[in-house]
Scaffold this active site. Structure first.
Site, PDB file in Angstrom:
ATOM      1  N   SER A 120      43.477  50.369  48.118  1.00  0.00           N
ATOM      2  CA  SER A 120      42.096  50.151  48.532  1.00  0.00           C
ATOM      3  C   SER A 120      41.143  50.991  47.692  1.00  0.00           C
ATOM      4  O   SER A 120      41.536  51.723  46.803  1.00  0.00           O
ATOM      5  CB  SER A 120      41.879  50.467  50.005  1.00  0.00           C
TER       6      SER A 120
ATOM      7  N   TYR B  74      40.377  45.993  48.838  1.00  0.00           N
ATOM      8  CA  TYR B  74      39.470  45.965  49.988  1.00  0.00           C
ATOM      9  C   TYR B  74      38.864  47.348  50.151  1.00  0.00           C
ATOM     10  O   TYR B  74      39.390  48.343  49.629  1.00  0.00           O
ATOM     11  CB  TYR B  74      40.207  45.538  51.260  1.00  0.00           C
TER      12      TYR B  74
END
Length: 127
Positions: free
Chosen positions: A25, A58
């Site tokens: 991430s 993300y």
């Protein structure tokens, strides 16, 4: 017909950390997420201006006001502290909506504080 358009962009942020031993991430200062309209856990594309790397991952919400831009997990192999990056989120919309769409573009200072917020992008050199 649906087409994919730029929704939000954080332009020329400075990477503050790269943590290889972390589950993937990108951690982004929550203030930057809010002003850009990018949500926690939203898919983003990150471009490294220093080496040309492009990845998708993300977002994870970082501490407000910290200026944190931290690439986690495998992405840490492609991004290092002080690299300049562009973080982009996209949206799908009907083709007839697209001509009137204006993305949110957040320009930041070297410390990742907000310098300017716009809702368009023009071709040109960075000054």
């Amino acid at each position: 017909m649906k087409i994919t358009m730029l929704k939000s962009k954080i332009h020329r942020a400075t990477v503050t950390e790269a943590k290889l031993n972390y589950v993937g991430s990108i951690t982004i200062d929550s203030d930057l997420l809010k002003v850009s309209g990018i949500l926690p856990y939203e898919k983003v594309q990150i471009v490294n201006n220093n080496n040309g790397a492009r990845i998708e991952t993300y977002t994870i919400e970082g501490e407000a006001g910290s200026g944190v831009i931290c690439l986690n997990g495998a992405a840490a192999r492609h991004f290092q502290p002080d690299d300049k990056v562009i973080i982009m989120a996209y949206c799908d919309m009907d083709a007839d909506e697209a001509p009137n769409h204006k993305p949110t573009v957040v320009f930041v200072n070297d410390d990742n504080s907000v310098k300017e917020v716009g809702h368009y992008e023009k071709h040109g050199e960075i000054k």
